[in-house]
Design a protein around this motif. Structure first.
Motif, PDB file in Angstrom:
ATOM      1  N   ARG A  45      50.976  -1.869  -6.109  1.00 40.21           N
ATOM      2  CA  ARG A  45      50.859  -0.522  -6.415  1.00 40.21           C
ATOM      3  C   ARG A  45      49.407  -0.502  -7.516  1.00 40.21           C
ATOM      4  NH1 ARG A  45      56.639  -0.395  -6.538  1.00 40.21           N
ATOM      5  NH2 ARG A  45      56.674  -1.354  -8.817  1.00 40.21           N
ATOM      6  N   ASN A  46      49.386  -1.436  -8.369  1.00 48.45           N
ATOM      7  CA  ASN A  46      48.214  -1.652  -9.274  1.00 48.45           C
ATOM      8  C   ASN A  46      46.986  -1.622  -8.379  1.00 48.45           C
ATOM      9  OD1 ASN A  46      49.677  -1.585 -11.309  1.00 48.45           O
ATOM     10  ND2 ASN A  46      49.794  -3.853 -11.656  1.00 48.45           N
ATOM     11  N   LEU A  47      46.848  -2.534  -7.178  1.00 49.25           N
ATOM     12  CA  LEU A  47      45.713  -2.411  -6.359  1.00 49.25           C
ATOM     13  C   LEU A  47      45.523  -1.196  -5.854  1.00 49.25           C
ATOM     14  CD1 LEU A  47      43.803  -4.437  -5.213  1.00 49.25           C
ATOM     15  CD2 LEU A  47      45.063  -5.060  -3.393  1.00 49.25           C
ATOM     16  N   GLN A  48      46.453  -0.525  -5.344  1.00 46.99           N
ATOM     17  CA  GLN A  48      46.387   0.752  -4.683  1.00 46.99           C
ATOM     18  C   GLN A  48      45.628   1.777  -5.806  1.00 46.99           C
ATOM     19  OE1 GLN A  48      46.330   1.714  -1.815  1.00 46.99           O
ATOM     20  NE2 GLN A  48      46.952  -0.171  -1.099  1.00 46.99           N
ATOM     21  N   HIS A  49      46.223   1.513  -7.178  1.00 51.32           N
ATOM     22  CA  HIS A  49      45.716   2.411  -8.220  1.00 51.32           C
ATOM     23  C   HIS A  49      44.289   2.209  -8.534  1.00 51.32           C
ATOM     24  CE1 HIS A  49      45.705   4.989 -11.672  1.00 51.32           C
ATOM     25  NE2 HIS A  49      45.129   3.862 -12.327  1.00 51.32           N
ATOM     26  N   PHE A  50      43.988   0.964  -8.533  1.00 53.09           N
ATOM     27  CA  PHE A  50      42.343   0.432  -8.422  1.00 53.09           C
ATOM     28  C   PHE A  50      41.635   0.795  -7.452  1.00 53.09           C
ATOM     29  CE2 PHE A  50      39.266  -2.814  -7.999  1.00 53.09           C
ATOM     30  CZ  PHE A  50      38.624  -2.744  -9.464  1.00 53.09           C
ATOM     31  N   LYS A  51      42.298   0.659  -6.141  1.00 52.52           N
ATOM     32  CA  LYS A  51      41.274   1.363  -5.185  1.00 52.52           C
ATOM     33  C   LYS A  51      41.114   2.826  -5.470  1.00 52.52           C
ATOM     34  CE  LYS A  51      42.656  -1.759  -1.334  1.00 52.52           C
ATOM     35  NZ  LYS A  51      43.434  -2.028  -0.059  1.00 52.52           N
ATOM     36  N   HIS A  61      37.371   4.334  -5.879  1.00 48.68           N
ATOM     37  CA  HIS A  61      36.951   5.403  -4.842  1.00 48.68           C
ATOM     38  C   HIS A  61      36.639   6.764  -5.718  1.00 48.68           C
ATOM     39  CE1 HIS A  61      36.871   7.954  -1.128  1.00 48.68           C
ATOM     40  NE2 HIS A  61      37.432   8.805  -1.777  1.00 48.68           N
ATOM     41  N   ASP A  62      37.431   7.232  -6.780  1.00 49.96           N
ATOM     42  CA  ASP A  62      37.019   8.099  -7.506  1.00 49.96           C
ATOM     43  C   ASP A  62      35.644   7.833  -8.075  1.00 49.96           C
ATOM     44  OD1 ASP A  62      39.153   9.607  -6.729  1.00 49.96           O
ATOM     45  OD2 ASP A  62      40.429   9.116  -8.819  1.00 49.96           O
ATOM     46  N   TYR A  82      33.306   5.996  -7.266  1.00 52.03           N
ATOM     47  CA  TYR A  82      32.397   5.992  -6.188  1.00 52.03           C
ATOM     48  C   TYR A  82      31.814   7.510  -6.017  1.00 52.03           C
ATOM     49  CZ  TYR A  82      30.129   5.817  -1.529  1.00 52.03           C
ATOM     50  OH  TYR A  82      29.029   5.887  -0.471  1.00 52.03           O
ATOM     51  N   LYS A  83      32.831   8.155  -5.943  1.00 55.39           N
ATOM     52  CA  LYS A  83      32.432   9.748  -5.390  1.00 55.39           C
ATOM     53  C   LYS A  83      31.585  10.314  -6.838  1.00 55.39           C
ATOM     54  CE  LYS A  83      36.475  11.248  -4.359  1.00 55.39           C
ATOM     55  NZ  LYS A  83      37.519  12.187  -3.807  1.00 55.39           N
ATOM     56  N   ILE A  84      32.068   9.971  -7.825  1.00 54.60           N
ATOM     57  CA  ILE A  84      31.435  10.497  -9.078  1.00 54.60           C
ATOM     58  C   ILE A  84      29.963   9.800  -9.259  1.00 54.60           C
ATOM     59  CG2 ILE A  84      31.357  10.422 -11.609  1.00 54.60           C
ATOM     60  CD1 ILE A  84      34.286  10.623 -11.485  1.00 54.60           C
ATOM     61  N   SER A  85      29.867   8.725  -9.032  1.00 55.12           N
ATOM     62  CA  SER A  85      28.420   7.841  -9.163  1.00 55.12           C
ATOM     63  C   SER A  85      27.753   8.347  -7.868  1.00 55.12           C
ATOM     64  CB  SER A  85      28.524   6.400  -9.141  1.00 55.12           C
ATOM     65  OG  SER A  85      29.139   5.962  -8.004  1.00 55.12           O
ATOM     66  N   LYS A  86      28.168   8.800  -6.752  1.00 55.08           N
ATOM     67  CA  LYS A  86      27.236   9.464  -5.700  1.00 55.08           C
ATOM     68  C   LYS A  86      26.850  10.635  -5.951  1.00 55.08           C
ATOM     69  CE  LYS A  86      27.503   9.757  -0.654  1.00 55.08           C
ATOM     70  NZ  LYS A  86      28.255   9.720   0.443  1.00 55.08           N
ATOM     71  N   THR A  87      27.694  11.566  -6.629  1.00 51.99           N
ATOM     72  CA  THR A  87      27.268  12.877  -7.051  1.00 51.99           C
ATOM     73  C   THR A  87      26.175  12.590  -8.107  1.00 51.99           C
ATOM     74  OG1 THR A  87      29.452  13.620  -6.638  1.00 51.99           O
ATOM     75  CG2 THR A  87      28.075  15.284  -7.968  1.00 51.99           C
ATOM     76  N   PHE A  88      26.453  11.798  -8.974  1.00 50.93           N
ATOM     77  CA  PHE A  88      25.428  11.701  -9.867  1.00 50.93           C
ATOM     78  C   PHE A  88      24.183  11.384  -9.617  1.00 50.93           C
ATOM     79  CE2 PHE A  88      23.748   8.881 -13.490  1.00 50.93           C
ATOM     80  CZ  PHE A  88      23.736  10.121 -14.322  1.00 50.93           C
ATOM     81  N   ALA A  89      24.199  10.344  -8.479  1.00 55.67           N
ATOM     82  CA  ALA A  89      22.917  10.054  -8.008  1.00 55.67           C
ATOM     83  C   ALA A  89      22.081  11.192  -7.313  1.00 55.67           C
ATOM     84  CB  ALA A  89      23.394   8.910  -6.789  1.00 55.67           C
TER      85      ALA A  89
END
Length: 130
Positions: free
Chosen positions: A40-46, A50-51, A53-60
Motif C-alpha cells: 500500500r505504501n509503495l502504491q501511495h509512493f507511486k 506520478h503526481d 512527474y505531472k507537476i514537474s512536466k507542467t512546470f517544465a
C-alpha cells in the motif's frame, strides 16, 4: 504435546491441530500484514511520484514558454537598440549637414555684409562727389 511436535503437528491457542508451529504461523501472518502495508505504501509512493512527474512536466512547459518569451523580448530589445543607433546616426548626419550649411550661410552672409558695406561706401562717395 511433545509427541505431536515430533511428527510435525502442533496445537494452536484455540486447540486446533496444525501442521505448522503456531509461532511461525503468527510470524507469517505478521509478515503478510507488513507486506500488504508495504505494498500500500509503495502504491501511495507511486501515486505521489506520478503526481510529481505531472507537476514537474507542467512546470517544465511553463518554464520553456517563459524562456522563449524572454528570448523574444531580448531580440526585440536588440532590434530596438539597433534601430535607435541607426536613427541616431541619421540624426547625426543631418546635424552635420545642417552645420555645414550654417557655416556656408555664415560665410555668405559675411560676404554679403562686406559687399553691402562696399556698395554703401561707393554710394556715399558718389553722392558726395555730386
Amino acid at each position: 504435546m511433545e509427541e505431536l511436535k515430533k511428527f510435525g503437528l502442533f496445537i494452536d491457542d484455540i486447540y486446533r491441530l496444525r501442521v505448522q508451529d503456531p509461532s511461525i504461523a503468527t510470524q507469517k501472518i505478521e509478515l503478510r500484514h507488513e507486506c500488504l502495508e508495504y505494498s500500500r505504501n509503495l502504491q501511495h509512493f507511486k501515486s505521489l511520484i506520478h503526481d510529481f512527474y505531472k507537476i514537474s512536466k507542467t512546470f517544465a512547459k511553463d518554464v520553456e514558454v517563459e524562456k522563449l518569451r524572454a528570448i523574444g523580448t531580448q531580440n526585440q530589445l536588440k532590434t530596438m537598440s539597433q534601430h535607435r543607433q541607426a536613427e541616431q546616426q541619421v540624426c547625426q548626419s543631418k546635424i552635420m549637414e545642417q552645420t555645414v550649411k550654417l557655416e556656408r550661410l555664415k560665410r555668405e552672409y559675411q560676404y554679403l555684409q562686406r559687399t553691402e558695406t562696399e556698395q554703401q561706401e561707393i554710394i556715399n562717395i558718389f553722392l558726395l562727389n555730386q
